[in-house]
Structure formats: structure tokens, C-alpha cells
Design a protein around this motif. Structure first.
Motif, PDB file in Angstrom:
ATOM      1  N   GLU A  61      51.142  35.468  39.386  1.00  0.00           N
ATOM      2  CA  GLU A  61      51.036  34.503  40.480  1.00  0.00           C
ATOM      3  C   GLU A  61      51.129  35.197  41.835  1.00  0.00           C
ATOM      4  OE1 GLU A  61      53.113  34.336  38.005  1.00  0.00           O
ATOM      5  OE2 GLU A  61      53.003  32.378  36.982  1.00  0.00           O
ATOM      6  N   GLU A  62      51.991  36.198  41.942  1.00  0.00           N
ATOM      7  CA  GLU A  62      52.135  36.930  43.196  1.00  0.00           C
ATOM      8  C   GLU A  62      50.847  37.656  43.560  1.00  0.00           C
ATOM      9  OE1 GLU A  62      56.911  37.971  42.758  1.00  0.00           O
ATOM     10  OE2 GLU A  62      55.388  39.513  42.374  1.00  0.00           O
ATOM     11  N   ILE A  63      50.206  38.242  42.561  1.00  0.00           N
ATOM     12  CA  ILE A  63      48.953  38.959  42.821  1.00  0.00           C
ATOM     13  C   ILE A  63      47.877  37.987  43.296  1.00  0.00           C
ATOM     14  CG2 ILE A  63      47.181  40.456  41.836  1.00  0.00           C
ATOM     15  CD1 ILE A  63      49.236  41.257  39.701  1.00  0.00           C
ATOM     16  N   VAL A  64      47.749  36.861  42.601  1.00  0.00           N
ATOM     17  CA  VAL A  64      46.706  35.885  42.928  1.00  0.00           C
ATOM     18  C   VAL A  64      46.880  35.362  44.346  1.00  0.00           C
ATOM     19  CG1 VAL A  64      45.831  33.577  42.381  1.00  0.00           C
ATOM     20  CG2 VAL A  64      46.296  35.209  40.536  1.00  0.00           C
ATOM     21  N   TYR A  65      48.109  34.967  44.700  1.00  0.00           N
ATOM     22  CA  TYR A  65      48.326  34.314  45.992  1.00  0.00           C
ATOM     23  C   TYR A  65      48.442  35.296  47.149  1.00  0.00           C
ATOM     24  CZ  TYR A  65      49.038  30.128  43.210  1.00  0.00           C
ATOM     25  OH  TYR A  65      48.866  29.083  42.338  1.00  0.00           O
ATOM     26  N   GLU A  66      49.018  36.474  46.893  1.00  0.00           N
ATOM     27  CA  GLU A  66      49.208  37.423  47.982  1.00  0.00           C
ATOM     28  C   GLU A  66      48.000  38.325  48.195  1.00  0.00           C
ATOM     29  OE1 GLU A  66      52.866  39.566  47.611  1.00  0.00           O
ATOM     30  OE2 GLU A  66      54.029  37.749  47.152  1.00  0.00           O
ATOM     31  N   MET A  67      47.300  38.650  47.108  1.00  0.00           N
ATOM     32  CA  MET A  67      46.139  39.535  47.219  1.00  0.00           C
ATOM     33  C   MET A  67      44.827  38.759  47.277  1.00  0.00           C
ATOM     34  SD  MET A  67      47.601  42.504  47.175  1.00  0.00           S
ATOM     35  CE  MET A  67      46.162  43.550  47.017  1.00  0.00           C
ATOM     36  N   HIS A  68      44.909  37.438  47.068  1.00  0.00           N
ATOM     37  CA  HIS A  68      43.715  36.573  47.074  1.00  0.00           C
ATOM     38  C   HIS A  68      42.683  37.036  46.042  1.00  0.00           C
ATOM     39  CE1 HIS A  68      45.328  34.728  50.687  1.00  0.00           C
ATOM     40  NE2 HIS A  68      45.451  35.930  51.223  1.00  0.00           N
ATOM     41  N   LEU A  69      43.186  37.320  44.846  1.00  0.00           N
ATOM     42  CA  LEU A  69      42.318  37.759  43.756  1.00  0.00           C
ATOM     43  C   LEU A  69      42.182  36.640  42.732  1.00  0.00           C
ATOM     44  CD1 LEU A  69      43.691  41.377  43.179  1.00  0.00           C
ATOM     45  CD2 LEU A  69      41.593  40.728  44.367  1.00  0.00           C
ATOM     46  N   GLY A  70      41.101  36.698  41.964  1.00  0.00           N
ATOM     47  CA  GLY A  70      40.915  35.759  40.879  1.00  0.00           C
ATOM     48  C   GLY A  70      41.775  36.128  39.679  1.00  0.00           C
ATOM     49  N   PRO A  71      41.782  35.276  38.646  1.00  0.00           N
ATOM     50  CA  PRO A  71      42.658  35.505  37.484  1.00  0.00           C
ATOM     51  C   PRO A  71      42.418  36.841  36.786  1.00  0.00           C
ATOM     52  CG  PRO A  71      41.758  33.276  37.451  1.00  0.00           C
ATOM     53  CD  PRO A  71      41.037  34.005  38.540  1.00  0.00           C
ATOM     54  N   ASN A  72      41.162  37.182  36.515  1.00  0.00           N
ATOM     55  CA  ASN A  72      40.880  38.430  35.815  1.00  0.00           C
ATOM     56  C   ASN A  72      41.156  39.649  36.691  1.00  0.00           C
ATOM     57  OD1 ASN A  72      40.051  37.280  33.376  1.00  0.00           O
ATOM     58  ND2 ASN A  72      37.982  36.939  34.149  1.00  0.00           N
ATOM     59  N   ALA A  73      40.775  39.561  37.959  1.00  0.00           N
ATOM     60  CA  ALA A  73      41.025  40.677  38.867  1.00  0.00           C
ATOM     61  C   ALA A  73      42.523  40.913  39.025  1.00  0.00           C
ATOM     62  CB  ALA A  73      40.380  40.405  40.227  1.00  0.00           C
ATOM     63  N   ALA A  74      43.314  39.849  38.937  1.00  0.00           N
ATOM     64  CA  ALA A  74      44.770  39.994  39.054  1.00  0.00           C
ATOM     65  C   ALA A  74      45.331  40.819  37.895  1.00  0.00           C
ATOM     66  CB  ALA A  74      45.431  38.613  39.097  1.00  0.00           C
ATOM     67  N   ILE A  75      44.800  40.598  36.686  1.00  0.00           N
ATOM     68  CA  ILE A  75      45.247  41.381  35.529  1.00  0.00           C
ATOM     69  C   ILE A  75      44.894  42.853  35.717  1.00  0.00           C
ATOM     70  CG2 ILE A  75      44.924  41.762  33.055  1.00  0.00           C
ATOM     71  CD1 ILE A  75      46.528  39.292  33.539  1.00  0.00           C
ATOM     72  N   LEU A  76      43.669  43.113  36.162  1.00  0.00           N
ATOM     73  CA  LEU A  76      43.247  44.498  36.375  1.00  0.00           C
ATOM     74  C   LEU A  76      44.093  45.157  37.467  1.00  0.00           C
ATOM     75  CD1 LEU A  76      39.361  44.021  36.201  1.00  0.00           C
ATOM     76  CD2 LEU A  76      40.880  44.874  34.398  1.00  0.00           C
TER      77      LEU A  76
END
Length: 249
Positions: A61-76
């Protein structure tokens, strides 16, 4: 003393979490020292037998909201972050007191296939464990029902080759969900699937791939590399076979 690292890889829904958990408790029943690590930050929950969980380092959740990335990009991104912070996982390992004794470590990974076939982070991670004295083994899981479609099965086989080349490691290819495969289908699959794929490459949609697939499937080395093993993880004899693979040098 031997130390083994087992990484469960494969697409979403192939059974990585289910079967890594089964292997964990199988090794526990054998009274083997074993620890379980979850490296899928998309699973924002814990189970009581995990020793290490990546969500203590970084949360999806932190990656998605702070980095503005999509779900798959957040995992990578989480694996890029882990690569830069491997001291964290190594510190947790030393807390488990794995040195100078037999030890098994099971890693549950996310299902983004790019992690295995394109990106170098997983290869880098396994090399760090190798330097810590672990023999690294990959279990590549795939759902049997996706393997039945000729176009998908061709793609799966070529993807497996890509994973072998990218990870440069010992990989065991397993078809999961065998408990709902009939005995006749099970016995025919191993011997006939590659032949069926070669025959299907003659179909018009696959004409462009005919020579590539034809050449590859006549190679004994290729067949040995991608030949699937069908397991019923509910049966101890299947888990024993995996255990033997893990222990091989």
C-alpha cells in the motif's frame, strides 16, 4: 552442515503459497530445522509460522500511494527495494541462528512472471544466499489446466527456457492441481505432451513458430529441461520426491 534454500516460483494461482506451506510442515514433521519467509508484499497479512515477512520492510500500500505505481509495478518495486536492503533479510537470517547446522529455508514469492524471466533481482538474491552457504533450489509451479491449451503450453515451455537462462539455477518444473486429473490423463501427459505441442505447431496460428518449436522439441536437452512432473502435494511420496531434489547437490 548442509543448508538449503527453496524458492517457490510461478504465475498467480499456481499454488506457491499453498504448497510452500505444505513443504514447510512436511519438513517440520521430519524434525528438520526449517524457516519460512514471505517475500510477497501484496499479501498484507501474517501467518503464525512465518519467521520473516517483507511487509516489515516495505508494504504494498505504501508503494502504491507514495510512488503512484500500479499493483504489478508495486510488486516489482518491492524487489528493487529489497535488493538495496538485503542487510535486512540477512540480519533476520542470523537471528534464526542458521550457521553451523543443517537448515532449510523456504521462500514464498509473488506471481509476477517478470521477476523470474526478465529481472535480475531474484538471481541476485539467490546469489547472496549462495554466498551464505545455501544450496539454492527453485520449484516452478504451473496450473495443469493452462498447460492443456496448445498455444499457452508453447508459451509456457518457451517461458521456462527464459527462466532457466535468467536464473541460471536448478529448477524443478511441477504441474499442480493433479488431484483433479484423471489417472489416464496423468499417465499420458508426461510422455505425449511435447509430441502434441510439436504437432500443434503445424496449425496455422503457429506456423511462424513451427521451426523453432520443432527444433527445440527434438532436442533431448530441451525435453529434459521442460519435462513436467505431476505432483499431488497431499501425498507424502510426492513431498519425499521434492525433498530428494532439494537435497541433491
Amino acid at each position: 552442515m548442509e543448508k538449503r534454500l527453496v524458492l517457490f516460483i510461478g504465475p498467480p494461482g499456481s499454488g506457491k503459497t499453498t504448497h510452500s506451506t505444505q513443504l514447510f510442515f512436511f519438513l517440520k514433521a521430519k524434525q528438520k530445522p526449517v524457516s519460512f519467509i514471505n517475500l510477497d508484499c501484496g499479501k498484507n497479512y501474517r501467518v503464525n509460522f512465518e519467521d520473516v515477512n517483507i511487509i516489515d520492510l516495505i508494504k504494498w500500500e505504501e508503494i502504491v500511494y507514495e510512488m503512484h505505481l500500479g499493483p504489478n509495478a508495486a510488486i516489482l518495486f518491492s524487489f528493487e527495494y529489497l535488493k538495496k536492503n538485503l542487510f535486512w533479510i540477512e540480519k533476520n537470517l542470523f537471528d534464526l541462528n542458521f550457521l553451523n547446522r543443517e537448515f532449510y529455508l523456504i521462500l514464498d514469492l509473488p506471481g509476477q512472471i517478470e521477476l523470474f524471466s526478465h529481472y535480475s533481482n531474484l538471481k541476485y538474491l539467490s546469489s547472496r544466499f549462495d554466498r551464505l552457504g545455501f544450496k539454492v533450489k527453485f520449484l516452478l509451479l504451473n496450473d495443469y489446466f493452462t498447460y492443456k491449451d496448445p498455444s499457452v503450453s508453447i508459451n509456457i515451455l518457451l517461458t521456462i527456457i527464459g527462466i532457466h537462462l535468467n536464473l541460471a539455477a536448478s529448477i524443478y518444473f511441477i504441474l499442480t492441481k493433479s488431484e483433479i486429473i484423471s489417472d489416464s490423463t496423468r499417465s499420458n501427459l508426461i510422455n505425449k505432451e511435447i509430441i502434441k505441442i510439436r504437432e500443434n505447431s503445424n496449425l496455422k496460428p503457429f506456423e511462424w513458430a513451427k521451426k523453432i518449436i520443432g527444433d527445440l522439441t527434438t532436442s533431448r536437452e530441451f525435453f529434459d529441461l521442460v519435462k513436467p512432473t505431476i505432483f499431488d502435494f497431499e501425498q507424502n511420496k510426492s513431498l519425499e520426491k521434492i525433498f530428494r531434489f532439494i537435497k541433491e547437490n
